[in-house]
Write a protein that holds these residues in place. Structure first.
Motif, mmCIF file in Angstrom:
data_model
loop_
_atom_site.group_PDB
_atom_site.id
_atom_site.type_symbol
_atom_site.label_atom_id
_atom_site.label_comp_id
_atom_site.label_asym_id
_atom_site.label_seq_id
_atom_site.Cartn_x
_atom_site.Cartn_y
_atom_site.Cartn_z
ATOM 1 N N ASP A 44 11.761 28.773 42.884
ATOM 2 C CA ASP A 44 12.474 27.371 42.531
ATOM 3 C C ASP A 44 13.398 27.150 43.708
ATOM 4 N N ARG A 45 13.521 27.885 44.658
ATOM 5 C CA ARG A 45 14.236 27.624 45.929
ATOM 6 C C ARG A 45 13.510 27.489 47.440
ATOM 7 N N ILE A 46 12.361 27.803 47.429
ATOM 8 C CA ILE A 46 11.679 27.754 48.650
ATOM 9 C C ILE A 46 11.331 26.311 49.218
ATOM 10 N N ASP A 47 11.087 25.454 48.027
ATOM 11 C CA ASP A 47 10.891 24.307 48.455
ATOM 12 C C ASP A 47 12.002 23.686 49.476
ATOM 13 N N GLN A 48 13.374 23.907 48.799
ATOM 14 C CA GLN A 48 14.491 23.401 49.523
ATOM 15 C C GLN A 48 14.578 24.157 50.664
ATOM 16 N N ILE A 65 12.296 25.012 52.723
ATOM 17 C CA ILE A 65 11.302 24.679 53.694
ATOM 18 C C ILE A 65 11.713 23.078 54.091
ATOM 19 N N THR A 66 11.995 22.198 53.136
ATOM 20 C CA THR A 66 12.363 20.955 53.472
ATOM 21 C C THR A 66 13.468 21.010 54.382
ATOM 22 N N GLU A 102 19.477 26.376 51.849
ATOM 23 C CA GLU A 102 19.528 26.968 50.849
ATOM 24 C C GLU A 102 20.158 28.180 50.663
ATOM 25 N N GLN A 132 1.623 29.699 55.811
ATOM 26 C CA GLN A 132 2.284 29.189 54.569
ATOM 27 C C GLN A 132 3.373 30.207 54.081
#
Length: 260
Positions: free
Chosen positions: A78-82, A84-85, A95, A118
């Motif tokens: 739940d933290r990886i997208d933040q 990466i973005t 993050e 990835q």
């Protein structure tokens, strides 16, 4: 059609239906799907910043040699997208959980710009788990009735340090069964005495949370012939290796070759 002709055709059909193995022949087996090549790499978090043997430069060179298609990280899903973005937009990672791991901020994320892999979050950690674990351990440490358990846990940790004999920052030693056996012995009192108190933050459950996520991601890429690299704190490595035992879709590779 004559009787002889009908008998000949019937015999020919019967032969064609017989298994090749019964005729003394061996049928060529269909090739199965390609296995996932897997490296399990134990990392040292902030210790990479002060270690010459296992510096961030050494880590980067090892990842380049691994040439992974996917890196499974000690970052929660739940933290990886933040993470990466923010990195894609600013070149920095905002993050909080990811920022404490230099192996990601200084190596993995920058390398992702150059190498085609990835980054996936596979850590079962949450802030609530960490906070509850800290409070529970403080309560145990301050309880005179559990002084013997706490002393056994601390003694095992000190013995682990002595058993390393200065090899705890050597990546060639870290990636050996001997190292994993020492970690397991050093963690045993902690696991046996405090698992029930720590719940999701206990050694058993937190590692199961990690390995469940790791194996779920390995399921997603199974049969595609990818190379996967798991990067977790070195103490978790033996639990990860235990969790993949028996998987016939994985070719476990020797991580030491990346550091030679």
């Amino acid at each position: 059609m004559s009787l002889n002709r009908r008998l000949f055709l019937a015999a020919s059909l019967a032969i064609s239906l017989v298994s090749p193995s019964l005729l003394g022949c061996s049928a060529e087996a269909e090739p199965g799907p390609p296995k996932t090549k897997l490296y399990v790499m134990g990392v040292l978090h902030s210790t990479h910043l002060e270690s010459e043997d296992y510096s961030l430069e050494v880590l980067e060179a090892a990842i380049r040699r691994a040439a992974p298609d996917v890196i499974l990280t000690e970052i929660p899903p739940d933290r990886i997208d933040q993470a990466i973005t923010s990195f894609q937009e600013t070149g920095e990672i905002d993050e909080p959980r990811t920022r404490v791991f230099p192996e990601y901020t200084e190596v993995v994320f920058p390398l992702s710009r150059e190498l085609d892999f990835q980054i996936v979050g596979t850590a079962g950690w949450t802030r609530e788990i960490a906070d509850n674990r800290r409070v529970a351990l403080q309560r145990i440490q301050g309880n005179p009735a559990r002084a013997e358990e706490w002393a056994e846990h601390r003694a095992a940790s000190r013995q682990f340090g002595r058993d390393l004999r200065g090899r705890g920052r050597d990546p060639l030693f870290i990636h050996t069964p001997e190292y994993d056996a020492l970690v397991k012995a050093g963690r045993t009192p902690y696991q046996e005495h405090f698992d029930a108190d720590l719940g999701p933050g206990g050694w058993t459950q937190i590692n199961k949370a990690h390995t469940d996520l790791i194996n779920a991601e390995l399921d997603k890429i199974s049969g595609q012939g990818f190379t996967a690299l798991v990067t977790f704190g070195s103490a978790h490595k033996y639990k990860i290796l235990e969790s993949i035992e028996g998987r016939d879709d994985i070719e476990l590779l020797d991580t030491r070759v990346l550091f030679e």
